[in-house]
Scaffold this active site. Structure first.
Site, short mmCIF file in Angstrom:
data_model
loop_
_atom_site.label_atom_id
_atom_site.label_comp_id
_atom_site.label_asym_id
_atom_site.label_seq_id
_atom_site.Cartn_x
_atom_site.Cartn_y
_atom_site.Cartn_z
N GLN A 186 0.82 -1.21 0.00
CA GLN A 186 0.00 0.00 0.00
C GLN A 186 0.86 1.26 0.00
OE1 GLN A 186 -3.25 -0.18 -0.33
NE2 GLN A 186 -3.53 2.04 -0.36
N GLU A 187 1.99 1.20 0.70
CA GLU A 187 2.86 2.37 0.82
C GLU A 187 3.58 2.70 -0.49
OE1 GLU A 187 3.36 4.52 3.13
OE2 GLU A 187 2.25 3.65 4.79
N SER A 188 4.24 1.71 -1.07
CA SER A 188 5.14 2.03 -2.18
C SER A 188 4.99 1.13 -3.40
CB SER A 188 6.59 1.93 -1.70
OG SER A 188 6.93 0.58 -1.41
#
Length: 278
Positions: free
Chosen positions: A163-165
């Site tokens: 989800q982050e990167s």
């Protein structure tokens, strides 16, 4: 964090919308209100789709604003008022915002596909958690290594990193979050990370931060994720609840939907491998 360039919410550790500015200090001991141990319900398919649609709206609204900024930057660059680096940063920020819209549209399309027929298997959840991959053997190995070392489920780290990167080591958000785990500079410094784009340092620092958040919030994965996104101070400020930021709430829902539970079942003892992946 409208964090990452491809799929990352905008409230990087400790960065909140203009309506509130959560702090980033980790409290060694904090009194927890009654009921903190009670996990929230796993979100439904409808909630998941609603979260995706909400994020899509946020990302789509951001693009026109960045397009205007980029047009202004181009004019300033032509007049020699800003540097090439500033111009390239503006170009990249706009490209990243457009990529986020494209990515969230793919997630919406996937969510709208008919669900596969389930086959009863008592080991199905175990198989799911063991079959994940970033498609990069070194990143997979580092996730498992640091997850086992810190007592954090590697699959949770995988879901958060996705989800982050989207497993992009060079990712940087408009707010300044960097690397695979999208660490803000202050958070990186807190955990001794000198280079957030280094695979091992990013995963080590992000995993230790997640471990501290899980401990702080008594194993509540939803609150730990909210803290990772908006800052632990925001979670505490709102009475040990997920802060009322659309980005954060959708961020938590999407990761929890993928991970499948809201309370930590990570091992208490370290089971780290004998050697760290090279």
């Amino acid at each position: 964090m409208v964090s990452f360039v491809l799929a990352q919410p905008a409230l990087a550790q400790g960065t909140a919308p203009a309506t509130a500015t959560p702090t980033q200090s980790v409290a060694a001991e904090t009194q927890k209100p009654a009921g903190l141990d009670q996990p929230s319900a796993v979100i439904s398919s409808g909630d998941y789709k609603n979260s995706l649609n909400s994020l899509a709206t946020l990302y789509q609204n951001e693009v026109p604003r960045l397009e205007k900024q980029n047009a202004t930057s181009k004019d300033l660059y032509k007049d020699g008022l800003i540097s090439r680096v500033e111009m390239e940063t503006s170009n990249k920020t706009l490209a990243d915002a457009r990529a986020k819209v494209e990515e969230i549209e793919k997630q919406i399309a996937d969510a709208n596909k008919p669900a596969p027929i389930a086959v009863a298997d008592s080991n199905s959840s175990i198989a799911l958690n063991n079959s994940w991959t970033t498609r990069n053997a070194r990143i997979d190995g580092l996730i498992r290594y640091y997850g086992n070392q810190q007592g954090v489920d590697p699959y949770l780290i995988f879901c958060l990193m996705s989800q982050e990167s989207k497993f992009t080591s060079g990712a940087i958000s408009p707010k300044g979050a960097q690397g695979l785990m999208q660490l803000m500079p202050g958070t990186a410094a807190r955990y001794g990370v000198t280079n957030s784009y280094d695979l091992a340092q990013s995963i080590s620092g992000g995993t230790r931060y997640l471990k501290d958040l899980l401990k702080m919030f008594n194993g509540r994965i939803d609150l730990a994720l909210a803290g990772y996104n908006a800052g632990e101070g925001a979670v505490i400020k709102y009475g040990y609840n997920i802060p009322p930021y659309d980005e954060t709430r959708n961020y938590v829902k999407l990761i929890i939907k993928r991970y499948g539970r809201t309370t930590s079942q990570a091992p208490t003892a370290k089971t780290e491998p004998s050697t760290k992946p090279s």
